[in-house]
Design an enzyme around this catalytic site. Sequence first.
Site, short mmCIF file in Angstrom:
data_model
loop_
_atom_site.label_atom_id
_atom_site.label_comp_id
_atom_site.label_asym_id
_atom_site.label_seq_id
_atom_site.Cartn_x
_atom_site.Cartn_y
_atom_site.Cartn_z
N HIS A 132 0.18 -1.31 -0.06
CA HIS A 132 -0.01 -0.40 0.23
C HIS A 132 0.82 1.49 0.39
CE1 HIS A 132 -2.59 -2.74 2.22
NE2 HIS A 132 -3.53 -2.78 1.15
N LYS B 284 -17.11 -6.76 6.10
CA LYS B 284 -15.90 -7.05 6.45
C LYS B 284 -15.73 -6.60 7.97
CE LYS B 284 -12.42 -6.85 2.89
NZ LYS B 284 -11.19 -5.96 2.22
N SER C 42 -2.94 -7.95 2.61
CA SER C 42 -3.82 -7.76 4.07
C SER C 42 -4.32 -9.28 4.66
CB SER C 42 -4.34 -6.38 3.80
OG SER C 42 -4.24 -5.39 3.88
N ARG D 32 -2.94 -6.36 -7.98
CA ARG D 32 -2.16 -7.00 -8.24
C ARG D 32 -2.14 -7.68 -9.14
NH1 ARG D 32 -3.31 -9.09 -1.96
NH2 ARG D 32 -5.56 -8.29 -3.65
#
Length: 151
Positions: A18, A42, A129, A91
Amino acid sequence: MKKTALFPGSFDPFTNGHKDIVIRGLSIFDHIVIGIGYNTAKKRYFDIDMMVNKVKLAFEHEPNVSVEAFDTLTSDFAKLKNAKYLLRGLRNTSDLEYENTIAQANKYINKDLETFFLITSPEYAALSSTVVREMHKYGVNIDKFLPYNLS
């Protein structure tokens, strides 16, 4: 005219990947607001106030970066911060599909908001993460994946 970008995410935790996106984004934008958001889908692992403080420390020598928590739609927070741009990292193709859907929704809500994608640097492509959080949960020292110390 100052170009402000919002880099939004749950950042649970905020990783070196990040940080790399933010540093590289500074070559495009005059100011980047790192928005640490509450994701209703979440449950947070790391306390959001602690994460805001840790990320502020990671950028304490970078005056063109600010860090704030937010609990609203990303597009609304961008308006509040006068950010006309969203910055996101990719990614892989799965990230692209997911981020494209979010970018389209944000554009629907705020037609003036443009999303910029940066491809993750190769050394951070496998870093997420979720994986870092899972390692921490089971006692693995994760400091090498973070731009700050957890202790």
